[in-house]
Design a protein around this motif. Structure first.
Motif, PDB file in Angstrom:
ATOM      1  N   VAL A 642       5.432  -1.725  -1.137  1.00  0.00           N
ATOM      2  CA  VAL A 642       4.778  -0.512  -0.659  1.00  0.00           C
ATOM      3  C   VAL A 642       5.773   0.647  -0.629  1.00  0.00           C
ATOM      4  O   VAL A 642       5.449   1.784  -1.034  1.00  0.00           O
ATOM      5  CB  VAL A 642       4.165  -0.745   0.738  1.00  0.00           C
ATOM      6  CG1 VAL A 642       3.673   0.574   1.317  1.00  0.00           C
ATOM      7  CG2 VAL A 642       3.019  -1.738   0.648  1.00  0.00           C
ATOM      8  N   THR A 645       6.371   1.841  -4.178  1.00  0.00           N
ATOM      9  CA  THR A 645       5.227   2.590  -4.686  1.00  0.00           C
ATOM     10  C   THR A 645       5.241   4.018  -4.158  1.00  0.00           C
ATOM     11  O   THR A 645       4.955   4.980  -4.888  1.00  0.00           O
ATOM     12  CB  THR A 645       3.912   1.891  -4.286  1.00  0.00           C
ATOM     13  OG1 THR A 645       3.919   0.548  -4.779  1.00  0.00           O
ATOM     14  CG2 THR A 645       2.709   2.622  -4.857  1.00  0.00           C
ATOM     15  N   ALA A 646       5.594   4.177  -2.886  1.00  0.00           N
ATOM     16  CA  ALA A 646       5.700   5.521  -2.304  1.00  0.00           C
ATOM     17  C   ALA A 646       6.809   6.319  -2.994  1.00  0.00           C
ATOM     18  O   ALA A 646       6.647   7.510  -3.283  1.00  0.00           O
ATOM     19  CB  ALA A 646       5.952   5.414  -0.810  1.00  0.00           C
ATOM     20  N   TRP A 651       7.463  10.226  -2.680  1.00  0.00           N
ATOM     21  CA  TRP A 651       7.564  10.261  -1.222  1.00  0.00           C
ATOM     22  C   TRP A 651       8.877   9.650  -0.753  1.00  0.00           C
ATOM     23  O   TRP A 651       9.452   8.791  -1.418  1.00  0.00           O
ATOM     24  CB  TRP A 651       6.399   9.496  -0.584  1.00  0.00           C
ATOM     25  CG  TRP A 651       5.058  10.129  -0.828  1.00  0.00           C
ATOM     26  CD1 TRP A 651       4.819  11.334  -1.393  1.00  0.00           C
ATOM     27  CD2 TRP A 651       3.800   9.548  -0.531  1.00  0.00           C
ATOM     28  NE1 TRP A 651       3.478  11.583  -1.457  1.00  0.00           N
ATOM     29  CE2 TRP A 651       2.809  10.489  -0.935  1.00  0.00           C
ATOM     30  CE3 TRP A 651       3.376   8.364   0.042  1.00  0.00           C
ATOM     31  CZ2 TRP A 651       1.453  10.260  -0.795  1.00  0.00           C
ATOM     32  CZ3 TRP A 651       2.021   8.129   0.198  1.00  0.00           C
ATOM     33  CH2 TRP A 651       1.064   9.085  -0.220  1.00  0.00           C
ATOM     34  N   ILE A 666       2.555   7.561   6.238  1.00  0.00           N
ATOM     35  CA  ILE A 666       1.783   7.438   4.999  1.00  0.00           C
ATOM     36  C   ILE A 666       0.305   7.716   5.274  1.00  0.00           C
ATOM     37  O   ILE A 666      -0.385   8.380   4.486  1.00  0.00           O
ATOM     38  CB  ILE A 666       1.969   6.048   4.378  1.00  0.00           C
ATOM     39  CG1 ILE A 666       3.416   5.868   3.933  1.00  0.00           C
ATOM     40  CG2 ILE A 666       1.035   5.829   3.211  1.00  0.00           C
ATOM     41  CD1 ILE A 666       3.872   6.856   2.895  1.00  0.00           C
ATOM     42  N   GLU A 669      -0.204  11.318   5.337  1.00  0.00           N
ATOM     43  CA  GLU A 669      -0.203  11.863   3.982  1.00  0.00           C
ATOM     44  C   GLU A 669      -1.536  11.629   3.293  1.00  0.00           C
ATOM     45  O   GLU A 669      -2.051  12.497   2.568  1.00  0.00           O
ATOM     46  CB  GLU A 669       0.931  11.214   3.158  1.00  0.00           C
ATOM     47  CG  GLU A 669       2.333  11.583   3.582  1.00  0.00           C
ATOM     48  CD  GLU A 669       2.742  12.945   3.044  1.00  0.00           C
ATOM     49  OE1 GLU A 669       1.970  13.536   2.255  1.00  0.00           O
ATOM     50  OE2 GLU A 669       3.818  13.437   3.435  1.00  0.00           O
ATOM     51  N   LEU A 670      -2.111  10.444   3.528  1.00  0.00           N
ATOM     52  CA  LEU A 670      -3.370  10.095   2.879  1.00  0.00           C
ATOM     53  C   LEU A 670      -4.566  10.742   3.569  1.00  0.00           C
ATOM     54  O   LEU A 670      -5.652  10.798   2.984  1.00  0.00           O
ATOM     55  CB  LEU A 670      -3.555   8.567   2.864  1.00  0.00           C
ATOM     56  CG  LEU A 670      -2.513   7.776   2.055  1.00  0.00           C
ATOM     57  CD1 LEU A 670      -2.754   6.275   2.207  1.00  0.00           C
ATOM     58  CD2 LEU A 670      -2.596   8.164   0.574  1.00  0.00           C
ATOM     59  N   ILE A 676      -3.959   1.112   4.674  1.00  0.00           N
ATOM     60  CA  ILE A 676      -2.561   1.007   5.073  1.00  0.00           C
ATOM     61  C   ILE A 676      -2.438   0.494   6.510  1.00  0.00           C
ATOM     62  O   ILE A 676      -1.524  -0.268   6.846  1.00  0.00           O
ATOM     63  CB  ILE A 676      -1.835   2.366   4.915  1.00  0.00           C
ATOM     64  CG1 ILE A 676      -0.343   2.223   5.178  1.00  0.00           C
ATOM     65  CG2 ILE A 676      -2.445   3.414   5.823  1.00  0.00           C
ATOM     66  CD1 ILE A 676       0.362   1.417   4.144  1.00  0.00           C
ATOM     67  N   ARG A 705      -1.574  -0.035  -2.776  1.00  0.00           N
ATOM     68  CA  ARG A 705      -0.975   0.663  -3.910  1.00  0.00           C
ATOM     69  C   ARG A 705      -1.983   1.624  -4.552  1.00  0.00           C
ATOM     70  O   ARG A 705      -1.633   2.735  -4.959  1.00  0.00           O
ATOM     71  CB  ARG A 705      -0.490  -0.337  -4.954  1.00  0.00           C
ATOM     72  CG  ARG A 705       0.705  -1.151  -4.518  1.00  0.00           C
ATOM     73  CD  ARG A 705       1.299  -1.939  -5.678  1.00  0.00           C
ATOM     74  NE  ARG A 705       1.967  -1.045  -6.606  1.00  0.00           N
ATOM     75  CZ  ARG A 705       1.534  -0.737  -7.817  1.00  0.00           C
ATOM     76  NH1 ARG A 705       0.386  -1.239  -8.254  1.00  0.00           N
ATOM     77  NH2 ARG A 705       2.212   0.085  -8.604  1.00  0.00           N
ATOM     78  N   GLU A 707      -4.453   3.216  -3.085  1.00  0.00           N
ATOM     79  CA  GLU A 707      -4.627   4.396  -2.234  1.00  0.00           C
ATOM     80  C   GLU A 707      -3.458   5.362  -2.418  1.00  0.00           C
ATOM     81  O   GLU A 707      -3.645   6.584  -2.494  1.00  0.00           O
ATOM     82  CB  GLU A 707      -4.747   3.970  -0.769  1.00  0.00           C
ATOM     83  CG  GLU A 707      -6.116   3.404  -0.404  1.00  0.00           C
ATOM     84  CD  GLU A 707      -6.333   3.374   1.100  1.00  0.00           C
ATOM     85  OE1 GLU A 707      -5.395   3.763   1.842  1.00  0.00           O
ATOM     86  OE2 GLU A 707      -7.432   2.984   1.529  1.00  0.00           O
ATOM     87  N   ILE A 708      -2.238   4.830  -2.496  1.00  0.00           N
ATOM     88  CA  ILE A 708      -1.066   5.702  -2.654  1.00  0.00           C
ATOM     89  C   ILE A 708      -1.101   6.384  -4.018  1.00  0.00           C
ATOM     90  O   ILE A 708      -0.861   7.601  -4.134  1.00  0.00           O
ATOM     91  CB  ILE A 708       0.231   4.887  -2.478  1.00  0.00           C
ATOM     92  CG1 ILE A 708       0.337   4.356  -1.041  1.00  0.00           C
ATOM     93  CG2 ILE A 708       1.451   5.720  -2.827  1.00  0.00           C
ATOM     94  CD1 ILE A 708       1.524   3.436  -0.814  1.00  0.00           C
ATOM     95  N   SER A 711      -3.617   9.213  -4.494  1.00  0.00           N
ATOM     96  CA  SER A 711      -3.322  10.460  -3.785  1.00  0.00           C
ATOM     97  C   SER A 711      -2.507  11.424  -4.644  1.00  0.00           C
ATOM     98  O   SER A 711      -2.412  12.609  -4.321  1.00  0.00           O
ATOM     99  CB  SER A 711      -2.540  10.151  -2.501  1.00  0.00           C
ATOM    100  OG  SER A 711      -1.248   9.638  -2.824  1.00  0.00           O
TER     101      SER A 711
END
Length: 736
Positions: A642, A645-646, A651, A666, A669-670, A676, A705, A707-708, A711
């Motif tokens: 995670v 991935t950010a 990020w 996070i 941010e979302l 999450i 992943r 969702e990130i 975004s």
């Protein structure tokens, strides 16, 4: 004690559960590519060599790769089919018609015209040739188009989650050998394709509805029944003949059947100013594989029939006379033009025709010889005895001395026994010709068929030299192979012997029937070039130089012609330091088609380099997923993925930040806690909870992943895929 129900998607994955959308996508694409390649390999019974297989497989893999990459970067279901189809069209354009396209890949009307010409050429070659056929440029293009379409259709089946429908494009490829000739298919590749197809279904884990299965089965049954009637036959023996003589790319293969076809028909007629009857060639065959003789495919061609190049090897001291022949073609269905050797010009033809530089044969892509009326000018070579006595064969054209491994012992033994006592190369050639034309050799078109040695390959020649009976294919091939054993370059010409002469309207008119189809060897001598020989007893006409004695060149007699004619020269304004022959569409297509594999290889290398960081990143992710499934260090592995991935989307994810703090940031941010929050709780439970806590699921990690990544914008996602910043993080401790 009752426990609270788990949130959907949080509990451990159950064995045998259906894969979620997106899981197994790459594995399925690889299996589909392998299945298409296996199905295409089944065509080896219809085509020679392997270059066509590499081309077709590369095009199919490119389409599937383009679709998979697009689907990984863009969540819309609309774009992957569009991008993959566009990639296939662009690659076809780059490989076969780059000079007609914008930037080499964007088709134009001229591109479509080029493709139409090549497709017509491919269809004509399919109809004319017999199996295994020579993969001409048009045939390879048809294979490339077939694989692009089948790969695109297979990807659509995967995208719509109906992998059973992949059977349709696979069947479209597998049915080709059966459509050409029943029983021709190779069962092994059917089984390999079926196994790969079942593997695709296994990975998909989706049971298609009964309706889909019934529709698929109906399409396959109807296709297998109707497609054989829609496709043209390759083997002319199985295809319905129209009246007349049909010759393909390699007329030598079908020559025996054509001679045994029954009542002869008029093939053509001609008048000539030559001193001797004229042999009219269709093509020359220089490549000997051990199984048969074949033409050189893909050589450059010229379109100016009013000026042919000087014949290979002909020197200025060789006497010749200029002559003409006026030809009217009747029932000859071919794209080769019956013409003498060496031709210097042809006039009166309709349609587009081209000459081939090595053998000076004349061919068309779309126009046939049937019904043509034309005049050909040519040279009657008359080398002197003195020239022939000293002629060598040191400067042999490339490939005209090559013999495959495993030559039967009887062939070199016979060649050396017959010709080792001869003083010169020409004397050796005469010795071979005399031997084959003399008793106990007999001419028979039927005996080789009855005794099972019909053909021009090594095994057939060995039996022929032992049995001493056969027809022109055996005599021509035997002399050509034995000449190569003796160091004399050779090739085989296929065409028509002179025919029957009749006197009409004050001139000699020669009538050539289908029974006059013939094969003969041509041997090469330095300073003279290619000379025709006639080893077949009872057929054709032996040239004057083939019967005259060879005198000692040191004798005082002057056997040369007083004033040899000058050789044909190039145009006065031609540049000697470059080839200014006009480029024809077929010439350009041949040049680009020859580089199709190179273009695909360069593209594959570029893609491999570009995807290397993505491959490393995927390997790291697979290792963490493996740790999650094994359960030993699942929480740490999940949180590492995670964080990376950010980092990939730009990020901050410092190691000093706790999972709870990081998850809260996070979520902010979302804009919502979403997956999450549940994932963070599950990670903490695995890290600090009881040993019997529910195991983490790779599906939970995949949801976070997604969702990130969603975004971020498309450009960021593309950078995260191709150049993931997380790969550099471990080597940059200052950022930690």
């Amino acid at each position: 004690m009752r426990t609270a129900p788990r949130a959907a998607g949080v509990g451990p994955a159950r064995r045998g559960s259906r894969l979620r959308p997106g899981e197994g996508r790459w594995a399925q694409a690889l299996l589909v590519a392998a299945a298409l390649a296996a199905a295409l390999a089944g065509l080896h019974v219809t085509l020679q060599g392997l270059s066509w297989w590499f081309v077709g497989t590369a095009y199919a893999a490119s389409v599937l790769l383009a679709a998979a990459l697009t689907r990984s970067l863009v969540r819309s279901a609309f774009w992957p089919p569009i991008v993959s189809l566009a990639a296939g069209v662009a690659l076809l354009t780059l490989g076969y018609a780059a000079d007609t396209a914008l930037l080499g890949i964007i088709p134009t009307p001229a591109t479509l015209a080029r493709f139409g010409t090549l497709v017509n050429s491919g269809v004509t070659s399919i109809v004319e040739q017999r199996v295994p056929a020579t993969p001409e440029l048009g045939i390879v293009l048809l294979i490339a188009v077939l694989m692009v379409v089948c790969a695109w259709a297979a990807d659509l089946a995967l995208a719509t989650r109906h992998p059973a429908l992949i059977a349709a494009p696979l069947a479209a490829i597998l049915v080709v050998p059966m459509a050409i000739k029943p029983g021709l298919a190779d069962a092994f590749w059917y089984l390999v394709t079926a196994a790969l197809y079942l593997a695709v279904l296994r990975i998909g884990r989706r049971r298609d509805s009964r309706r889909v299965v019934l529709v698929t089965g109906g399409i396959l049954v109807l296709g297998s029944l109707l497609l054989p009637y829609a496709l043209p036959g390759v083997d002319a023996r199985d295809a319905p003949r129209v009246s007349g003589l049909r010759t393909g790319l390699n007329p030598l293969i079908s020559l025996g059947d054509d001679l045994r076809r029954g009542d002869p028909m008029l093939a053509l007629s001609y008048t000539t100013s030559a001193q001797e009857p004229v042999y009219l060639r269709l093509t020359t065959l220089e490549t000997f594989t051990g199984e048969t003789w074949g033409p050189i495919v893909g050589s450059a061609q010229g379109g100016d029939l009013t000026r042919f190049p000087a014949p290979t090897g002909l020197g200025g001291a060789t006497p010749y006379d200029e002559a003409t022949v006026d030809v009217t073609v009747s029932d000859v269905i071919t794209n080769w033009l019956p013409a003498p050797y060496p031709t210097t010009s042809v006039t009166g033809l309709t349609g587009e025709w081209f000459w081939e530089p090595d053998g000076l044969t004349v061919r068309s892509v779309e126009t046939g010889a049937r019904g043509q009326r034309y005049q050909a000018s040519f040279l009657e070579l008359a080398p002197t005895s003195a020239q022939l006595a000293v002629a060598t064969s040191r400067d042999a054209p490339a490939g005209t001395l090559e013999l495959p491994d495993g030559v039967p012992e009887i062939i070199p033994q016979t060649a050396h026994a017959v010709a080792d006592g001869a003083a010169s190369s020409y004397d050796k050639a005469l010795a071979l010709q005399t031997y084959l034309r003399s008793e106990p050799f007999e001419y028979s078109e039927q005996a080789p068929v009855d005794e099972g040695f019909d053909g021009s390959g090594m095994d057939a020649l060995a039996v022929f030299l032992d049995r001493k009976v056969g027809y022109c294919v055996h005599y021509a091939s035997a002399m050509a192979v034995m000449a190569r054993e003796l160091g004399i370059p050779s090739r085989i010409a296929v065409g028509f012997q002179p025919g029957d002469r009749q006197f009409a309207d004050g001139s000699n008119v020669y009538s050539v029937s289908t029974d006059d189809l013939h094969a003969w060897p041509e041997l090469y001598f330095d300073g003279i070039g290619w000379l025709r020989f006639e080893p077949t007893p009872g057929r054709g006409a032996v040239p004057d130089y083939g019967t005259q004695p060879v005198d000692d060149p040191n004798t005082p007699q002057d056997e040369s012609s007083p004033t040899p004619s000058a050789l044909p020269t190039s145009a006065t304004d031609a540049r000697g330091d470059r080839d200014e022959t006009p480029q024809t569409p077929e010439q350009l297509a041949a040049q680009q088609g020859a580089s199709a594999l190179v273009s695909l290889g360069v593209l594959a290398a570029v893609l491999l380099v570009a995807l290397t960081p993505a491959g490393f990143r995927a390997a790291v992710r697979r290792g963490r997923i493996r740790r999650i499934r094994q359960g030993g260090d699942a929480a740490a592995a999940a949180w590492e993925e995670v964080r990376d991935t950010a980092r990939d989307v730009g990020w901050s994810a410092p190691e000093s930040e706790t999972p709870r703090t990081f998850a809260a940031r996070i979520a902010a941010e979302l804009g919502a806690e979403g997956a999450i929050g549940a994932f963070r709780g599950h990670v903490e439970a695995n890290a600090y909870g009881r040993p019997d806590a529910a195991a983490l699921s790779p599906a939970e990690l995949a949801a976070v992943r997604r969702e990130i990544l969603r975004s971020a914008d498309l450009r960021t996602r593309l950078r995260a895929f191709l150049l993931p910043p997380s790969l550099l993080y471990r080597w940059r401790p200052d950022d930690r």
